[in-house]
Structure formats: C-alpha cells, structure tokens
Enzyme design. Structure first.
Site, PDB file in Angstrom:
ATOM      1  N   HIS A  23       0.851  -1.191   0.000  1.00 45.63           N
ATOM      2  CA  HIS A  23       0.000   0.000   0.000  1.00 45.63           C
ATOM      3  C   HIS A  23       0.890   1.245   0.000  1.00 45.63           C
ATOM      4  O   HIS A  23       0.766   2.103   0.888  1.00 45.63           O
ATOM      5  CB  HIS A  23      -0.922   0.036   1.229  1.00 45.63           C
ATOM      6  N   HIS A  80     -11.333 -10.181  -5.828  1.00 45.66           N
ATOM      7  CA  HIS A  80     -11.076  -8.845  -5.266  1.00 45.66           C
ATOM      8  C   HIS A  80     -10.061  -8.208  -6.196  1.00 45.66           C
ATOM      9  O   HIS A  80      -9.122  -8.866  -6.646  1.00 45.66           O
ATOM     10  CB  HIS A  80     -10.529  -9.009  -3.847  1.00 45.66           C
ATOM     11  N   GLU A  82      -8.115  -5.233  -6.006  1.00 36.58           N
ATOM     12  CA  GLU A  82      -6.981  -4.385  -5.670  1.00 36.58           C
ATOM     13  C   GLU A  82      -5.814  -4.872  -6.534  1.00 36.58           C
ATOM     14  O   GLU A  82      -5.752  -6.039  -6.933  1.00 36.58           O
ATOM     15  CB  GLU A  82      -6.657  -4.508  -4.165  1.00 36.58           C
ATOM     16  N   ASP A  84      -2.851  -5.775  -6.257  1.00 36.76           N
ATOM     17  CA  ASP A  84      -1.961  -6.900  -5.936  1.00 36.76           C
ATOM     18  C   ASP A  84      -2.543  -8.224  -6.436  1.00 36.76           C
ATOM     19  O   ASP A  84      -1.814  -9.205  -6.574  1.00 36.76           O
ATOM     20  CB  ASP A  84      -1.657  -6.980  -4.436  1.00 36.76           C
ATOM     21  N   HIS A 147     -11.771  -6.670   2.354  1.00 37.42           N
ATOM     22  CA  HIS A 147     -11.823  -5.331   2.927  1.00 37.42           C
ATOM     23  C   HIS A 147     -12.191  -4.252   1.905  1.00 37.42           C
ATOM     24  O   HIS A 147     -12.087  -3.056   2.214  1.00 37.42           O
ATOM     25  CB  HIS A 147     -10.448  -4.990   3.553  1.00 37.42           C
ATOM     26  N   ASP A 166      -8.198 -11.881   0.577  1.00 38.38           N
ATOM     27  CA  ASP A 166      -7.408 -11.258   1.642  1.00 38.38           C
ATOM     28  C   ASP A 166      -7.755 -11.821   3.030  1.00 38.38           C
ATOM     29  O   ASP A 166      -6.924 -11.802   3.939  1.00 38.38           O
ATOM     30  CB  ASP A 166      -7.639  -9.747   1.660  1.00 38.38           C
ATOM     31  N   TYR A 194      -1.725  -8.414   9.993  1.00 36.46           N
ATOM     32  CA  TYR A 194      -2.566  -8.228   8.808  1.00 36.46           C
ATOM     33  C   TYR A 194      -3.976  -7.825   9.229  1.00 36.46           C
ATOM     34  O   TYR A 194      -4.563  -6.875   8.696  1.00 36.46           O
ATOM     35  CB  TYR A 194      -2.606  -9.541   8.012  1.00 36.46           C
ATOM     36  N   HIS A 227      -2.838 -14.243   0.254  1.00 33.26           N
ATOM     37  CA  HIS A 227      -1.490 -13.901   0.729  1.00 33.26           C
ATOM     38  C   HIS A 227      -1.054 -14.927   1.775  1.00 33.26           C
ATOM     39  O   HIS A 227      -1.842 -15.290   2.662  1.00 33.26           O
ATOM     40  CB  HIS A 227      -1.462 -12.525   1.407  1.00 33.26           C
TER      41      HIS A 227
HETATM   42 FE1  FEO Z   1      -6.849  -6.027  -0.791  1.00 32.96          FE
HETATM   43 FE2  FEO Z   1      -4.405  -8.276  -1.151  1.00 32.96          FE
HETATM   44  O1  FEO Z   1      -5.494  -6.867  -1.673  1.00 32.96           O
END
Ligand code: FEO
Length: 399
Positions: A23, A80, A82, A84, A147, A166, A194, A227
């Site tokens: 981030h 999701h 985002e 990544d 999230h 996530d 996390y 992750h």
């Molecule tokens: Fe919310 Fe691992 O991205």
C-alpha cells in the site's frame, strides 16, 4: 513455479521475498508476501482464481503457460480487484480473449476503473451463484468490505476448499505452502498484524460474514487465502482467531507509544511504565518509540492492548510528526472498548497532551484522565510524580 495442492487445485501465484512495503508505504511487510493464484481443474472446466501484482505479470503468465495451455482456461474468477491481485489481469487477458471474468458487480467497476478494458466479458455474481466445473462446483459468497466493496469468497465443493482472498491472509513469504510447515509464532504474528492493519475497521462485518458462512455448515478442509500460507492443518483455528480479533480484542497489555526530542517524554514513558508495573506486575507493558519503531508493529501492539498511552513533547503548539501519524492511523482502525491517556513534556504552552487526549477520544478510546505533563526536564520529584501517575493509572485502567 506451480505447486500442486490437490489433484484438482494448483497454486500458480508469486512469492515476493523482496516486498518490504505494501500500500505504498502504509504497511510494512518485514517477511515479504505472496500473491496467491489458484488453478482449479474440474472434469469439464478449468478456471483460474485471482492473478498477481502487475510487476510480476509476464512472469506469472509465463509460469502459468508451463502449467497449462492457456486456451484450456474456461474462466477467470476475480475475487477482489486491488492491484496486488488484478495487476496481471491485462497481460493474462491478452491470451484469453472473450473468456468470462467472474466477479461481483463492484468488482467489474473496479476492474474497469483500473484498466479501462475493451471487450472483456464480465459475468457478475452474487452470494449463492455457482459455476460448475463438472465434478466440482464453485459457489460464490460476497464478502463486501472485507476489505473492499468488491470482495467475495469462493467455496469449492468436492475438495471442501474456501478461497478467501485477503481474508485469513498474511504478508508472509515462504516456500512452505502450508500453515503447519512454518514457524507458528511468526505466522500468527503476521496474521494478527494483517488483521490489525487491514481488517480491523471492518470487524463487525467480519463477524457477520464468518457467522453467515458457519451457518451454511460447509465442510472446510482448507482455507486458501490470497497472501501467505494455506490453512491446511486445523483451518478452523484461524476462523476462531478471527472471531476473537473481531470482537473488540484485548489482552492485559498496555502499550505506551511516545516520541521525544530531548528525552523528557522518554523518561516520562519509562516512569509511567514503572508505575504501572509497580501497581500490577502481572500486566504486560510495551514501550514503543513512534519515530523509531515500525508504525504497523506499533498498531499491532495497540490492537492487542487493553489500553494505549500516547506521549509527545509539545512542538510548535502541537505534537511531533510521528505521533500525529500514529494518532491518524489509530483513528482509522476504529478500535472499541480500549482505554487511553496522554502524556508529554513541554517548555511553554504544553498543548500536545490536550490534543492527544482529544484525538484519542475522537477515535473511540475511553480517555481515563486529563493526562500527565512535565515542564522542561523532570527532576527527582517530578520523576516520582510521573511514576505515581503510572501507578494510579493502573488502577484507573482496571486491567
Ligand atoms: Fe486487498 Fe491483497 O489486496
């Protein structure tokens, strides 16, 4: 390199050993991370769940091609979006024209907002929608705000796997794919860090979603997040831990976060800690310097604490840069049922303590007193006064 998880599921993600910040610079990742992508083969269809971060897009696609002929992929599931997880999507879709992308409606909007695609074939899904792969079925479960607004989980029948993106993840790079193959304490710290830094503001939603999934009574043999490691050995342990973390989690710990210019506020931090321990030696007291310790480790300690004490010298009628940053981050965490107090040294004015108290109160902390101030450098009498303040504070905090 691809790693086989079951006969039908293969990990095709990327382990990022070098990642130290996530981030931008908002989140430290001391132990690196991984972007987990999964190839799921049914008797009739093969699909890909999530991709990886854009810097690894070519590497990801090349590695995937070693595992499967890309034309055999029937669908891409984007849980999701985002960057990544979606960053490699544009490169991947060059090879998969017209292949449907399953995601929530918000997921489509986010993909469009990020990559401005032309001609991609989106299929919007909601909770309960399914995708049959032949002998196994994927069921989608929206997990809004866990999230991001687009987040969803995917449950795979037949293998009894929950793909949780996530959720239940950790920024933890390891060649060992499973929770029982890594150091347990390291793993749980990274999972807590996390949760504290990413998911804590959404705790009420986490409780509701977990209870919703538990009420479905789905057998879960493995939880595969996006992750870190896969929860293979006793996956229920991280679900139970999440329910604890989401329920205004607190241990018998006081975290003292301070910054100092000429050591007076540091001396105060140490004397307050001594006073607390004098009053109750069984309490864990953790002292952290906001300017020198890692901000996300500080927030993790604050997350697990019953009380947080924040100290800053007064500079230019306010707090130091580091303490202001920590206060802003504490505000964003939306922590509840935690107590707090402020302290700090000053030469004249001494506004910092009042400002810290106001900030903590506005962030949802119960501020238990007006705080403790010392002018200039504390002498022995002042040191004893601050230590007594710590001892009285231990009583007020009722740990
Ligand atoms: Fe919310 Fe691992 O991205």
């Amino acid at each position: 390199m691809a790693k086989r998880i079951t006969d039908r599921v293969t990990w095709v993600g990327k382990t990022d050993w070098e990642l130290k910040h996530f981030h931008g610079n908002e989140l430290s990742t001391h132990r690196g991370s991984s972007y987990n992508s999964y190839l799921v083969r049914g008797s009739e269809k093969t699909v890909l769940i999530d991709t990886v971060w854009q810097p690894f897009d070519h590497e990801f696609v090349a590695s995937l091609r070693e595992e499967i002929e890309l034309g055999s992929i029937s669908a891409v599931i984007m849980q999701h979006n985002e960057t990544d997880h979606s960053g490699a999507l544009p490169e991947l879709m060059r090879y998969l024209p017209g292949v449907p992308i399953y995601c929530t409606k918000k997921g489509e909007a986010i993909i469009r907002g990020h990559y401005h695609p032309q001609g991609w074939n989106f299929v919007n899904v909601r909770t309960g929608d399914t995708l049959s792969l032949g002998d196994v079925t994927l069921t989608f479960i929206e997990a809004t705000m866990l999230h991001w607004p687009d987040t969803m989980f995917t449950y795979m029948s037949g293998e009894d796997i929950l793909f949780s993106n996530d959720g239940f993840g950790q920024h933890y790079a390891t060649e060992s794919l499973y929770n029982d193959c890594v150091n347990h304490d390291e793993l749980m710290y990274e999972a807590e860090k996390y949760y504290a830094n990413i998911l804590a503001p959404y705790s009420q939603m986490a409780i509701r979603k977990i209870n919703e999934i538990l009420s479905m009574q789905l057998p879960v043999r493995m939880i595969c997040p996006s992750h870190g490691v896969i929860w293979k050995e006793n996956p229920g342990q991280i679900v139970e831990q999440y329910l604890k973390w989401a329920d205004n989690y607190r241990e018998r710990q006081v975290t003292i976060i301070y910054d100092t210019m000429w050591n007076s506020t540091r001396i105060m931090a140490e004397q307050i800690a001594a006073g607390i321990l004098q009053a109750d030696p069984t309490v864990t007291v953790r002292i952290m310097n906001a300017a020198k310790d890692d901000k996300n480790d500080i927030l993790t300690q604050a997350f697990r604490s019953s009380a947080v004490l924040v100290g800053s010298p007064t500079v230019n009628n306010g707090c130091t840069y580091a303490i202001s940053g920590i206060l802003e981050m504490l505000h964003g965490m939306k922590l509840k049922q935690k107590k707090a107090a402020a302290f700090g040294s000053y030469g004249w004015g001494g506004e910092a303590v009042r400002q810290i108290s106001a900030s903590l109160a506005a962030s949802g902390f119960e501020v238990v007193n007006e705080g403790c101030r010392c002018q200039w450098v504390p002498d022995q009498a002042e040191i004893e006064r601050v230590r007594n303040y710590g001892a009285e504070l231990a009583v007020q905090l009722a740990l």
